[in-house]
Design a protein around this motif. Structure first.
Motif, PDB file in Angstrom:
ATOM      1  N   VAL A 102       0.820  -1.212   0.000  1.00 19.84           N
ATOM      2  CA  VAL A 102       0.000   0.000   0.000  1.00 19.84           C
ATOM      3  C   VAL A 102       0.855   1.264   0.000  1.00 19.84           C
ATOM      4  O   VAL A 102       1.611   1.514   0.944  1.00 19.84           O
ATOM      5  CB  VAL A 102      -0.939   0.021   1.229  1.00 19.84           C
ATOM      6  N   SER A 103       0.710   2.062  -1.060  1.00 21.48           N
ATOM      7  CA  SER A 103       1.263   3.416  -1.101  1.00 21.48           C
ATOM      8  C   SER A 103       0.093   4.375  -1.285  1.00 21.48           C
ATOM      9  O   SER A 103      -0.882   4.023  -1.946  1.00 21.48           O
ATOM     10  CB  SER A 103       2.193   3.606  -2.309  1.00 21.48           C
ATOM     11  N   GLY A 104       0.205   5.570  -0.744  1.00 21.69           N
ATOM     12  CA  GLY A 104      -0.832   6.589  -0.950  1.00 21.69           C
ATOM     13  C   GLY A 104      -2.156   6.200  -0.295  1.00 21.69           C
ATOM     14  O   GLY A 104      -2.200   5.468   0.689  1.00 21.69           O
ATOM     15  N   TYR A 105      -3.250   6.670  -0.921  1.00 28.34           N
ATOM     16  CA  TYR A 105      -4.571   6.505  -0.306  1.00 28.34           C
ATOM     17  C   TYR A 105      -5.057   5.065  -0.312  1.00 28.34           C
ATOM     18  O   TYR A 105      -5.043   4.406  -1.342  1.00 28.34           O
ATOM     19  CB  TYR A 105      -5.603   7.370  -1.036  1.00 28.34           C
ATOM     20  N   ALA A 106      -5.477   4.609   0.860  1.00 26.81           N
ATOM     21  CA  ALA A 106      -6.196   3.338   0.987  1.00 26.81           C
ATOM     22  C   ALA A 106      -7.414   3.684   1.829  1.00 26.81           C
ATOM     23  O   ALA A 106      -7.435   3.490   3.045  1.00 26.81           O
ATOM     24  CB  ALA A 106      -5.341   2.276   1.656  1.00 26.81           C
ATOM     25  N   LEU A 107      -8.418   4.240   1.161  1.00 28.20           N
ATOM     26  CA  LEU A 107      -9.573   4.789   1.867  1.00 28.20           C
ATOM     27  C   LEU A 107     -10.825   3.977   1.560  1.00 28.20           C
ATOM     28  O   LEU A 107     -10.991   3.479   0.436  1.00 28.20           O
ATOM     29  CB  LEU A 107      -9.805   6.241   1.435  1.00 28.20           C
ATOM     30  N   GLY A 108     -11.716   3.897   2.534  1.00 27.67           N
ATOM     31  CA  GLY A 108     -12.984   3.207   2.318  1.00 27.67           C
ATOM     32  C   GLY A 108     -12.750   1.800   1.803  1.00 27.67           C
ATOM     33  O   GLY A 108     -12.037   0.998   2.429  1.00 27.67           O
ATOM     34  N   ALA A 149       1.542   5.938   2.891  1.00 28.56           N
ATOM     35  CA  ALA A 149       0.192   5.361   2.925  1.00 28.56           C
ATOM     36  C   ALA A 149      -0.732   6.166   3.843  1.00 28.56           C
ATOM     37  O   ALA A 149      -0.326   6.604   4.928  1.00 28.56           O
ATOM     38  CB  ALA A 149       0.249   3.909   3.394  1.00 28.56           C
ATOM     39  N   VAL A 150      -1.948   6.373   3.382  1.00 27.70           N
ATOM     40  CA  VAL A 150      -2.982   7.055   4.166  1.00 27.70           C
ATOM     41  C   VAL A 150      -4.192   6.134   4.196  1.00 27.70           C
ATOM     42  O   VAL A 150      -4.797   5.868   3.163  1.00 27.70           O
ATOM     43  CB  VAL A 150      -3.396   8.390   3.511  1.00 27.70           C
ATOM     44  N   PHE A 151      -4.487   5.627   5.394  1.00 31.02           N
ATOM     45  CA  PHE A 151      -5.616   4.704   5.546  1.00 31.02           C
ATOM     46  C   PHE A 151      -6.811   5.460   6.106  1.00 31.02           C
ATOM     47  O   PHE A 151      -6.653   6.495   6.768  1.00 31.02           O
ATOM     48  CB  PHE A 151      -5.250   3.588   6.522  1.00 31.02           C
ATOM     49  N   GLY A 152      -7.988   4.898   5.901  1.00 28.86           N
ATOM     50  CA  GLY A 152      -9.153   5.504   6.540  1.00 28.86           C
ATOM     51  C   GLY A 152     -10.430   4.855   6.084  1.00 28.86           C
ATOM     52  O   GLY A 152     -10.477   4.176   5.051  1.00 28.86           O
ATOM     53  N   THR A 206      -2.319   7.279   9.616  1.00 27.96           N
ATOM     54  CA  THR A 206      -1.045   7.195   8.895  1.00 27.96           C
ATOM     55  C   THR A 206      -0.502   5.765   8.887  1.00 27.96           C
ATOM     56  O   THR A 206      -0.950   4.901   9.645  1.00 27.96           O
ATOM     57  CB  THR A 206       0.013   8.077   9.588  1.00 27.96           C
ATOM     58  N   ALA A 207       0.534   5.591   8.073  1.00 30.92           N
ATOM     59  CA  ALA A 207       1.227   4.303   8.032  1.00 30.92           C
ATOM     60  C   ALA A 207       1.820   3.984   9.403  1.00 30.92           C
ATOM     61  O   ALA A 207       1.763   2.831   9.858  1.00 30.92           O
ATOM     62  CB  ALA A 207       2.330   4.348   6.981  1.00 30.92           C
ATOM     63  N   ALA A 208       2.359   5.017  10.069  1.00 32.81           N
ATOM     64  CA  ALA A 208       2.968   4.785  11.390  1.00 32.81           C
ATOM     65  C   ALA A 208       1.913   4.322  12.392  1.00 32.81           C
ATOM     66  O   ALA A 208       2.146   3.385  13.172  1.00 32.81           O
ATOM     67  CB  ALA A 208       3.643   6.072  11.887  1.00 32.81           C
ATOM     68  N   SER A 236       1.964  -5.146   8.777  1.00 38.47           N
ATOM     69  CA  SER A 236       3.065  -5.834   9.458  1.00 38.47           C
ATOM     70  C   SER A 236       4.294  -4.939   9.559  1.00 38.47           C
ATOM     71  O   SER A 236       5.056  -5.063  10.502  1.00 38.47           O
ATOM     72  CB  SER A 236       3.370  -7.184   8.830  1.00 38.47           C
ATOM     73  N   ARG A 237       4.471  -4.026   8.610  1.00 42.29           N
ATOM     74  CA  ARG A 237       5.523  -3.017   8.773  1.00 42.29           C
ATOM     75  C   ARG A 237       5.414  -1.911   7.750  1.00 42.29           C
ATOM     76  O   ARG A 237       4.686  -2.026   6.761  1.00 42.29           O
ATOM     77  CB  ARG A 237       6.913  -3.641   8.727  1.00 42.29           C
ATOM     78  N   VAL A 238       6.171  -0.838   8.020  1.00 40.71           N
ATOM     79  CA  VAL A 238       6.265   0.284   7.088  1.00 40.71           C
ATOM     80  C   VAL A 238       7.581   0.132   6.353  1.00 40.71           C
ATOM     81  O   VAL A 238       8.612  -0.171   6.963  1.00 40.71           O
ATOM     82  CB  VAL A 238       6.226   1.637   7.844  1.00 40.71           C
TER      83      VAL A 238
END
Ligand code: CO8
Length: 257
Positions: free
Chosen positions: A103-109, A127-130, A168-170, A179-181
Motif C-alpha cells: 500500500v502506497s498513498g490513499y487506501a480509503l474506504g 500510505a494514508v488509511f481511513g 497514517t502508516a505509522a 506488518s511493517r512500514v
C-alpha cells in the motif's frame, strides 16, 4: 496473457504474481468492472501451479481511494439489494494462496477494506488509511467495521468509523494493522512473496487457513483446528522431505504436495 482494462498483471519473481490496480485518473476507485477483472486474475493465479504467492498493489498516489462514489451515488436500495451489490467484491478472500497488499498513498474506504482482505499488509510511509464513509452519509460496506475491529480493537475502530478521520502508516503499524512500514514497499512485498513462494506450497496454504481461523472462531476451536491441520500435514510429501532434509543437514526439495 489476458489483457485487462483496469488492472495490470505480471510475474516479478519466481513463484510470484503481481496485480496492479490501474485506474490512475480515479485514484483506483473500485467498481464492479474492476472487481470482475481482479477476481478473474486472482482466480487464474490461484489455479496456476507456477504461482505460489500474490502481491496486490496500486500506484504511488493511491492503492485505492475507495468505491467509485460517482458510480454509486444514484443507486437505490432495491438496486443494491436485488443485485447483491458488493457481494463479488470480497471473492479474493476465498483463494488458497497468500496475497500481500503493498500500500502506497490513499487506501480509503473500500481501498482500506481491500487491503484488509489480503493476508499481509505492507505500507509505504506515504500510505494514508481511513474509513471515511461517514463523510458521505454511509458506513463501511466491505468489512471495514468488522476486519478493522478485529485488527485494531473496538475503541479505535469506533473512533475512525464515526469521525471518518484518516490514519497514517505509522499509526497502522503501531496498531498492528500492517506488518511493517517500508520505504520500498512494492519491492519488499515481492521479496516477502518470493520467500513464501520458496516454501512448501501445501504447508503455506495450510498455514494461511489456520491463521484465518483465528479470526472466525473461539480459541479452543481454533487450537483444535490448528492441531488437525498440523496432523494433516504428516500426510504430505513435503513434511517427510522437510524433516528428512533437516536431519540430513541439507536443503529440502519441495514438491509442494
Ligand atoms: N470514487 C470516484 N472517484 C474518485 C474517488 C472515489 N472514491 N476518489 C477519487 N476520485 C476521483 C476524483 O473524483 C477525481 O476525479 P476528477 O479528476 O474527474 O475530478 C480524481 O479521482 C482525483 O481525485 P481528487 O481530485 O479528489 O484528488 P485529491 O488529491 O484532491 O484528493 C482524496 C484525494 C482525498 C483521496 C479524495 O479524492 C477523496 O476524498 N476521495 C474519496 C475518498 C472516499 O470517500 N472513499 C470512500 C468511498 S465509499 C466506499 O469506499 C464504500 C466501500 C464499499 C465496499 C468496498 C469493498 C471493497
Amino acid at each position: 496473457n489476458t489483457t485487462y482494462e483496469h488492472i495490470l498483471t505480471s510475474r516479478p519473481a519466481e513463484g510470484v504474481a503481481l496485480i496492479t490496480l490501474n485506474r490512475p485518473k480515479a485514484l483506483n476507485a473500485l467498481s464492479t468492472p474492476v472487481f470482475t477483472e481482479l477476481n478473474d486474475a486472482v482466480a487464474a493465479f490461484d489455479r496456476d501451479d507456477a504461482v505460489r504467492a500474490l502481491v496486490l498493489t496500486g500506484s504511488e498516489r493511491a492503492f485505492a481511494a475507495g468505491a467509485d462514489i460517482k458510480e454509486m451515488k444514484d443507486k437505490e436500495y432495491s438496486d443494491v439489494f436485488k443485485n447483491k451489490f458488493l457481494e463479488s467484491w470480497s471473492l479474493i478472500t476465498q483463494i488458497r494462496k497468500p496475497i500481500i497488499a503493498a500500500v502506497s498513498g490513499y487506501a480509503l474506504g473500500g481501498g482500506c477494506e481491500l487491503a484488509m482482505m489480503c493476508d499481509i499488509i505492507l505500507a509505504s510511509p506515504t500510505a494514508v488509511f481511513g474509513q471515511p464513509e461517514i463523510n458521505i452519509g454511509v458506513v463501511p460496506g466491505g468489512g471495514g467495521t468488522q476486519r478493522l475491529a478485529r485488527a485494531i480493537g473496538k475503541s479505535r475502530t469506533m473512533e475512525l468509523t464515526l469521525t471518518g478521520r484518516n490514519f497514517t502508516a505509522a499509526e497502522a503499524a503501531d496498531w498492528g494493522l500492517v506488518s511493517r512500514v517500508s520505504e520500498n514497499v512494492l519491492e519488499d512485498a515481492i521479496a516477502v512473496a518470493a520467500t513464501i513462494a520458496s516454501k512448501s506450497a501445501v504447508a503455506v496454504q495450510a498455514g494461511k487457513e489456520a491463521v484465518n481461523v483465528a479470526y472466525e472462531t473461539t480459541l479452543a476451536e481454533g487450537l483444535r483446528y490448528e492441531r488437525r491441520i498440523f496432523h494433516g500435514l504428516f500426510a504430505t510429501h513435503d513434511q517427510k522431505e522437510g524433516m528428512a532434509a533437516f536431519a540430513e543437514k541439507r536443503k529440502p526439495t519441495w514438491t509442494h504436495s
